[in-house]
Write an enzyme that holds these catalytic residues in place. Sequence first.
Site, PDB file in Angstrom:
ATOM      1  N   CYS A 197       0.810  -1.219   0.000  1.00 35.23           N
ATOM      2  CA  CYS A 197       0.000   0.000   0.000  1.00 35.23           C
ATOM      3  C   CYS A 197       0.849   1.277   0.000  1.00 35.23           C
ATOM      4  CB  CYS A 197      -0.997  -0.030   1.145  1.00 35.23           C
ATOM      5  SG  CYS A 197      -2.441   0.985   0.776  1.00 35.23           S
ATOM      6  N   ARG A 204     -12.166   6.556  -2.129  1.00 30.77           N
ATOM      7  CA  ARG A 204     -11.268   5.701  -1.378  1.00 30.77           C
ATOM      8  C   ARG A 204     -11.629   4.239  -1.671  1.00 30.77           C
ATOM      9  NH1 ARG A 204      -7.507   7.140   1.869  1.00 30.77           N
ATOM     10  NH2 ARG A 204      -6.677   5.446   3.094  1.00 30.77           N
ATOM     11  N   HIS A 264      -3.511  -5.486   2.222  1.00 28.14           N
ATOM     12  CA  HIS A 264      -3.159  -5.511   3.638  1.00 28.14           C
ATOM     13  C   HIS A 264      -3.609  -6.845   4.198  1.00 28.14           C
ATOM     14  CE1 HIS A 264      -2.066  -1.370   4.044  1.00 28.14           C
ATOM     15  NE2 HIS A 264      -3.177  -0.969   3.471  1.00 28.14           N
TER      16      HIS A 264
HETATM   17  N1  GLN Z   1      -1.862   6.937   1.978  1.00 33.13           N
HETATM   18  C1  GLN Z   1      -1.981   6.005   0.887  1.00 33.13           C
HETATM   19  C2  GLN Z   1      -3.349   6.047   0.189  1.00 33.13           C
HETATM   20  O1  GLN Z   1      -4.336   6.365   0.791  1.00 33.13           O
HETATM   21  C3  GLN Z   1      -1.670   4.617   1.402  1.00 33.13           C
HETATM   22  C4  GLN Z   1      -2.649   4.133   2.415  1.00 33.13           C
HETATM   23  C5  GLN Z   1      -2.308   2.811   3.026  1.00 33.13           C
HETATM   24  O2  GLN Z   1      -1.160   2.437   3.213  1.00 33.13           O
HETATM   25  N2  GLN Z   1      -3.331   2.107   3.420  1.00 33.13           N
HETATM   26  O3  GLN Z   1      -3.436   5.715  -0.977  1.00 33.13           O
END
Ligand code: GLN
Length: 236
Positions: free
Chosen positions: A96, A130, A194
């Site tokens: 990520c 998101r 993740h």
């Molecule tokens: N900040 C990054 C995004 O939102 C990575 C987020 C994360 O590691 N979950 O794309």
Amino acid sequence: MTDTSSTLRIVWIYPDLLSTYGDQGNVLILRRRAELRGIRTETLHVHSSDPVPVEGDVYLVGGGEDRPQILAAERLRADGGLKRAADRGAAVFAVCAGYQIIGESYGDDADNPLPGVGILDVRSSRGATRAVGEIVADVVPELGVGRITGFENHQGRTAIGPSARPLSTTVKGIGNDDATEGAYQGQVLGTYLHGPALPRNPALADLLLRWRVGEIAPLQPSWGEKLHEERLAAAL
Ligand code: GLN
């Protein structure tokens, strides 16, 4: 670190900045699956105030929120150790925020492009929404990993350049945003999974081991494979 060729050196990059999602699980499962094959391991936790050693075998870079991600990218670029390690053929597994910052560039919280470490030919920028939820994807056949599952939570979207290849095609979820998920280039691999990803997908851990030590013996299926099957069934 002791430098014996028979010891697999696992380097966990910046647990103080990039460990938002149980990323230590990736370190533990990699070590465990190596040791079950009789491979000795040594694990180094490298904090953001420490230099990144160049002589590691597998580098793990976790996920993080936007600001720690920027800090981590700045420090990794200034330090140079991760890039030198990748240049000499170390395996890198980045999740990520880690995936985004090992690329060529990524967007900050206002989508200004910032430079990445530049060891994977991908560019990330912020998406309109998101991406949150379970993700399922089929890894390209040549990597011998099969179907993977995980949890994604990211604003960024990632475009893959000509030197890298998509890691997988998505069955469910957003991933890179073009029906693919993750990317790899040589032994450098990035993913939005993740979970943490390696306990949920033991075959991915075994891929990293094969990259460093060559063929490895199969293991009796245990809770890792059960978890994989259970999450797969729940996600689809
Ligand atoms: N900040 C990054 C995004 O939102 C990575 C987020 C994360 O590691 N979950 O794309």
